[in-house]
Design an enzyme around this catalytic site. Structure first.
Site, PDB file in Angstrom:
ATOM      1  N   GLY A  65      35.745  26.856  66.273  1.00  0.00           N
ATOM      2  CA  GLY A  65      36.637  25.885  65.653  1.00  0.00           C
ATOM      3  C   GLY A  65      36.108  24.483  65.873  1.00  0.00           C
ATOM      4  O   GLY A  65      35.425  24.220  66.863  1.00  0.00           O
TER       5      GLY A  65
ATOM      6  N   GLN B 195      36.713  15.503  66.423  1.00  0.00           N
ATOM      7  CA  GLN B 195      35.589  15.836  67.305  1.00  0.00           C
ATOM      8  C   GLN B 195      34.255  15.330  66.763  1.00  0.00           C
ATOM      9  O   GLN B 195      33.292  15.226  67.506  1.00  0.00           O
ATOM     10  CB  GLN B 195      35.506  17.347  67.536  1.00  0.00           C
ATOM     11  CG  GLN B 195      36.643  17.897  68.365  1.00  0.00           C
ATOM     12  CD  GLN B 195      36.505  19.391  68.536  1.00  0.00           C
ATOM     13  OE1 GLN B 195      36.963  20.161  67.705  1.00  0.00           O
ATOM     14  NE2 GLN B 195      35.852  19.795  69.625  1.00  0.00           N
TER      15      GLN B 195
ATOM     16  N   CYS C  82      35.892  24.347  74.817  1.00  0.00           N
ATOM     17  CA  CYS C  82      35.936  23.366  73.730  1.00  0.00           C
ATOM     18  C   CYS C  82      34.565  22.718  73.588  1.00  0.00           C
ATOM     19  O   CYS C  82      33.923  22.404  74.590  1.00  0.00           O
ATOM     20  CB  CYS C  82      36.996  22.308  74.069  1.00  0.00           C
ATOM     21  SG  CYS C  82      37.156  21.017  72.837  1.00  0.00           S
ATOM     22  N   LEU C  83      34.154  22.508  72.347  1.00  0.00           N
ATOM     23  CA  LEU C  83      32.862  21.862  72.116  1.00  0.00           C
ATOM     24  C   LEU C  83      32.842  20.435  72.638  1.00  0.00           C
ATOM     25  O   LEU C  83      31.774  19.906  72.932  1.00  0.00           O
ATOM     26  CB  LEU C  83      32.525  21.890  70.623  1.00  0.00           C
ATOM     27  CG  LEU C  83      32.354  23.293  70.015  1.00  0.00           C
ATOM     28  CD1 LEU C  83      32.092  23.197  68.517  1.00  0.00           C
ATOM     29  CD2 LEU C  83      31.256  24.071  70.720  1.00  0.00           C
TER      30      LEU C  83
ATOM     31  N   HIS D 187      44.915  25.193  69.421  1.00  0.00           N
ATOM     32  CA  HIS D 187      43.884  24.380  70.079  1.00  0.00           C
ATOM     33  C   HIS D 187      43.397  23.277  69.135  1.00  0.00           C
ATOM     34  O   HIS D 187      43.315  22.101  69.525  1.00  0.00           O
ATOM     35  CB  HIS D 187      42.732  25.303  70.494  1.00  0.00           C
ATOM     36  CG  HIS D 187      41.582  24.609  71.131  1.00  0.00           C
ATOM     37  ND1 HIS D 187      41.295  24.729  72.471  1.00  0.00           N
ATOM     38  CD2 HIS D 187      40.622  23.787  70.621  1.00  0.00           C
ATOM     39  CE1 HIS D 187      40.215  24.004  72.747  1.00  0.00           C
ATOM     40  NE2 HIS D 187      39.787  23.432  71.642  1.00  0.00           N
ATOM     41  N   GLU D 188      43.069  23.647  67.892  1.00  0.00           N
ATOM     42  CA  GLU D 188      42.536  22.665  66.938  1.00  0.00           C
ATOM     43  C   GLU D 188      43.610  21.671  66.494  1.00  0.00           C
ATOM     44  O   GLU D 188      43.324  20.490  66.310  1.00  0.00           O
ATOM     45  CB  GLU D 188      41.904  23.372  65.732  1.00  0.00           C
ATOM     46  CG  GLU D 188      40.727  24.281  66.068  1.00  0.00           C
ATOM     47  CD  GLU D 188      39.604  23.622  66.854  1.00  0.00           C
ATOM     48  OE1 GLU D 188      39.404  22.399  66.744  1.00  0.00           O
ATOM     49  OE2 GLU D 188      38.922  24.344  67.601  1.00  0.00           O
TER      50      GLU D 188
ATOM     51  N   HIS E 134      43.889  18.851  68.868  1.00  0.00           N
ATOM     52  CA  HIS E 134      42.874  17.796  68.684  1.00  0.00           C
ATOM     53  C   HIS E 134      43.371  16.712  67.734  1.00  0.00           C
ATOM     54  O   HIS E 134      43.059  15.535  67.907  1.00  0.00           O
ATOM     55  CB  HIS E 134      41.578  18.370  68.120  1.00  0.00           C
ATOM     56  CG  HIS E 134      40.663  18.940  69.150  1.00  0.00           C
ATOM     57  ND1 HIS E 134      40.110  18.187  70.159  1.00  0.00           N
ATOM     58  CD2 HIS E 134      40.187  20.206  69.313  1.00  0.00           C
ATOM     59  CE1 HIS E 134      39.342  18.960  70.904  1.00  0.00           C
ATOM     60  NE2 HIS E 134      39.378  20.192  70.420  1.00  0.00           N
TER      61      HIS E 134
END
Length: 178
Positions: free
Chosen positions: A54, A59, A102-103, A144-145, A148
């Protein structure tokens, strides 16, 4: 711009220390759709390059409420989602705990408790309202996304002790790569 033929363009992914990740993203409007459609393939290339499932627009430094996901189990498959202006309209009382990463918090993981099932209202790339019900990994990834887009990271859902340990590691890694 990448000039190599068929070479994916990769965007830099912001790291947890970047204040941009703490800002609330604005709604995608009809006038934004053309630009969003152009950036989506680049975001997928960026996410795949980083081995993620994701990636939210903030991000990669875009302050709009959209994200992408690909939850395919096999490397040669695709199960792509493009979600604009997500709104979780229902969530189950039953919660489960699972390890998240997470990235934007590279190579750090922690157990996070989230509702097991959700119902999501969102806009698709044609500007049409859609709804889906999700559970398990799909529900977790959407939550999660969506976080963000509100300036929230998965580490905000864990104890301050664990969060501080993770952030110290992230800062230490960033210093190494300067």
């Amino acid at each position: 711009m990448n000039t190599e033929p068929n070479t994916p363009e990769i965007l830099p992914i912001l790291v947890a220390t970047d204040p941009f990740l703490r800002k609330k993203a604005r709604l995608v409007e009809q006038k934004d759709l053309e630009e969003v459609r152009k950036i989506i393939p680049i975001m997928f290339d960026t996410m795949y390059d980083a081995n993620g499932i994701g990636l939210a627009a903030p991000q990669v430094g875009i302050g709009l409420r959209f994200f992408i996901m690909d939850l395919a189990k096999q490397e040669d498959e695709k199960e792509q989602y493009v979600i604009l202006n997500p709104e979780i309209i229902e969530e189950s009382e039953e919660c489960s705990e699972a390890k998240e990463g997470c990235l934007s918090v590279p190579e750090q993981y922690s157990e996070v408790i989230r509702p097991e099932k959700i119902k999501l209202r969102y806009m698709d790339l044609d500007g049409k309202q859609q709804e889906i019900e999700a559970e398990e990994l799909l529900a977790r990834c959407i939550q999660h996304e969506t976080d963000h887009l509100d300036g929230v990271l998965f580490i905000d859902h864990i104890s301050s002790l664990k969060r501080n340990m993770i952030m110290r590691k992230v800062v230490k890694e960033q210093r190494k790569h300067r």
